[in-house]
Design a protein around this motif. Structure first.
Motif, PDB file in Angstrom:
ATOM      1  N   VAL A 198       0.549  -1.001   0.145  1.00 51.45           N
ATOM      2  CA  VAL A 198      -0.779   0.801   0.106  1.00 51.45           C
ATOM      3  C   VAL A 198       1.027   1.019   0.169  1.00 51.45           C
ATOM      4  O   VAL A 198       1.679   1.245   0.604  1.00 51.45           O
ATOM      5  CB  VAL A 198      -1.214   0.171   1.491  1.00 51.45           C
ATOM      6  N   VAL A 199       0.238   1.948  -0.710  1.00 54.39           N
ATOM      7  CA  VAL A 199       1.528   4.298  -0.681  1.00 54.39           C
ATOM      8  C   VAL A 199       1.204   4.985   0.068  1.00 54.39           C
ATOM      9  O   VAL A 199       1.634   5.384   0.255  1.00 54.39           O
ATOM     10  CB  VAL A 199       1.837   3.805  -2.273  1.00 54.39           C
ATOM     11  N   GLU A 200      -0.063   4.223   0.445  1.00 54.97           N
ATOM     12  CA  GLU A 200      -1.122   6.034   1.417  1.00 54.97           C
ATOM     13  C   GLU A 200      -1.874   5.076   2.356  1.00 54.97           C
ATOM     14  O   GLU A 200      -3.145   4.041   1.586  1.00 54.97           O
ATOM     15  CB  GLU A 200      -1.986   6.911   0.316  1.00 54.97           C
ATOM     16  N   VAL A 201      -2.019   5.281   2.993  1.00 56.68           N
ATOM     17  CA  VAL A 201      -3.415   5.755   4.066  1.00 56.68           C
ATOM     18  C   VAL A 201      -3.962   6.691   4.617  1.00 56.68           C
ATOM     19  O   VAL A 201      -3.202   7.491   5.057  1.00 56.68           O
ATOM     20  CB  VAL A 201      -2.483   4.310   4.535  1.00 56.68           C
ATOM     21  N   VAL A 202      -4.861   7.118   4.148  1.00 56.23           N
ATOM     22  CA  VAL A 202      -6.048   8.409   5.494  1.00 56.23           C
ATOM     23  C   VAL A 202      -6.494   7.980   6.124  1.00 56.23           C
ATOM     24  O   VAL A 202      -7.499   6.991   6.492  1.00 56.23           O
ATOM     25  CB  VAL A 202      -6.347   8.826   4.302  1.00 56.23           C
ATOM     26  N   ILE A 203      -6.007   7.978   7.262  1.00 52.49           N
ATOM     27  CA  ILE A 203      -6.682   8.339   9.182  1.00 52.49           C
ATOM     28  C   ILE A 203      -8.211   8.906   9.072  1.00 52.49           C
ATOM     29  O   ILE A 203      -8.058  10.272   9.264  1.00 52.49           O
ATOM     30  CB  ILE A 203      -6.031   7.732   9.818  1.00 52.49           C
ATOM     31  N   GLY A 204      -9.264   8.146   9.880  1.00 55.33           N
ATOM     32  CA  GLY A 204     -10.267   8.813  10.017  1.00 55.33           C
ATOM     33  C   GLY A 204      -9.810   9.378  12.132  1.00 55.33           C
ATOM     34  O   GLY A 204      -9.355  10.708  11.945  1.00 55.33           O
ATOM     35  N   VAL A 205      -9.385   8.794  12.789  1.00 56.36           N
ATOM     36  CA  VAL A 205      -9.281   9.848  13.767  1.00 56.36           C
ATOM     37  C   VAL A 205      -7.475   8.244  14.347  1.00 56.36           C
ATOM     38  O   VAL A 205      -7.552   7.011  14.507  1.00 56.36           O
ATOM     39  CB  VAL A 205      -9.867   9.749  15.056  1.00 56.36           C
TER      40      VAL A 205
END
Length: 268
Positions: free
Chosen positions: A97-104
């Motif tokens: 995976v190249v990018e992770v977008v996190i909520g909290v």
């Protein structure tokens, strides 16, 4: 033709997934590439599996390479050497995976920021949901609701790390009067934790076992800015000039977290 979604849309779809959960903490995940959704998942969709694993296992190992993962909660980390299943952060790293977008970030003191760091240490780009979506996620993710602001009365599990978490206790959602408290110096082995308030505002309600035992909060003496509490003890936070006070009780202590109960009362 495959539909292409914006990052904001993918965040919202992850939130829709997390709202499908019937257990806490709620977690929803979207796996995408260049705005095209490859898979989704939520905690509880497959018993015993975290949402990130549910979503990633729906696609092949080859398909995972170069993807972006949108998750409402920070991916977990390995908690002990004997752990039989790799953590979600390790799975994400191994998947390419190249990018992770996190909520909290996970407020569990054992995990807090460690999944985030694990991803960064492996050269994965990490960003976060918009502020508005983060607030929505935080209100719905945890059994005890929002972490740093509470209202009226209730109970909350919070991490106690380093200098402690500052919590704003608001009288209710329509009454903006607020008293700030914080927790620090958790000594799990000794069963104690420190409750901090504004200077000279904290007093231990010695002898009280439940909030209803306290008919007049102002009868208790020896106020300070901190009260050292064990499980079951109650303290009262009443800053000078405040028109209300907060009753606080320690319900349980863990290695990095506590569960506390609170109740606000107008000062007569």
């Amino acid at each position: 033709m495959k539909k292409i979604y914006s990052k904001s849309d993918l965040m919202k779809i992850a939130v829709e997934e997390h709202l499908k959960c019937n257990e806490f903490p709620r977690v929803g995940v979207v796996v995408a590439r260049d705005g095209v959704i490859l898979s989704t998942g939520y905690r509880g969709e497959v018993p015993g599996l975290h949402a990130e694993r549910v979503a990633l296992q729906k696609i092949s190992k080859e398909e995972r390479i170069g993807t972006e993962v949108f998750t409402t909660l920070e991916p977990c980390v390995c908690l002990h050497e004997e752990q039989s299943v790799e953590s979600c952060s390790d799975l994400i790293v191994a998947s390419g995976v190249v990018e992770v977008v996190i909520g909290v970030l996970d407020p569990n003191g054992t995990i807090y920021s460690q999944g985030y760091r694990r991803l960064l240490d492996n050269n994965i780009s990490v960003s976060f949901f918009t502020r508005k979506l983060r607030e929505a996620v935080e209100e719905e993710t945890f059994e005890y609701g929002q972490i740093d602001r509470v209202y009226g009365s209730g109970k909350r599990r919070v991490p106690v790390l380093h200098s402690g978490l500052k919590i704003s206790v608001q009288f209710n959602k329509s009454d903006s009067r607020t008293i700030q408290i914080s927790w620090g110096t958790l000594q799990f082995n000794h069963g104690i934790v420190d409750l901090h308030g504004p200077s000279g505002s904290v007093v231990v309600a010695s002898g009280a076992r439940k909030f209803s035992d306290i008919t007049d909060p102002e009868v208790f003496r020896f106020s300070s800015h901190v009260a050292r509490l064990s499980k079951g003890q109650i303290a009262i936070v009443q800053p000078a000039g405040a028109t209300f006070c907060v009753l606080v009780k320690v319900l349980d202590l863990f290695k990095n977290d506590i569960i506390f109960q609170w109740e606000v009362r107008n000062i007569k």
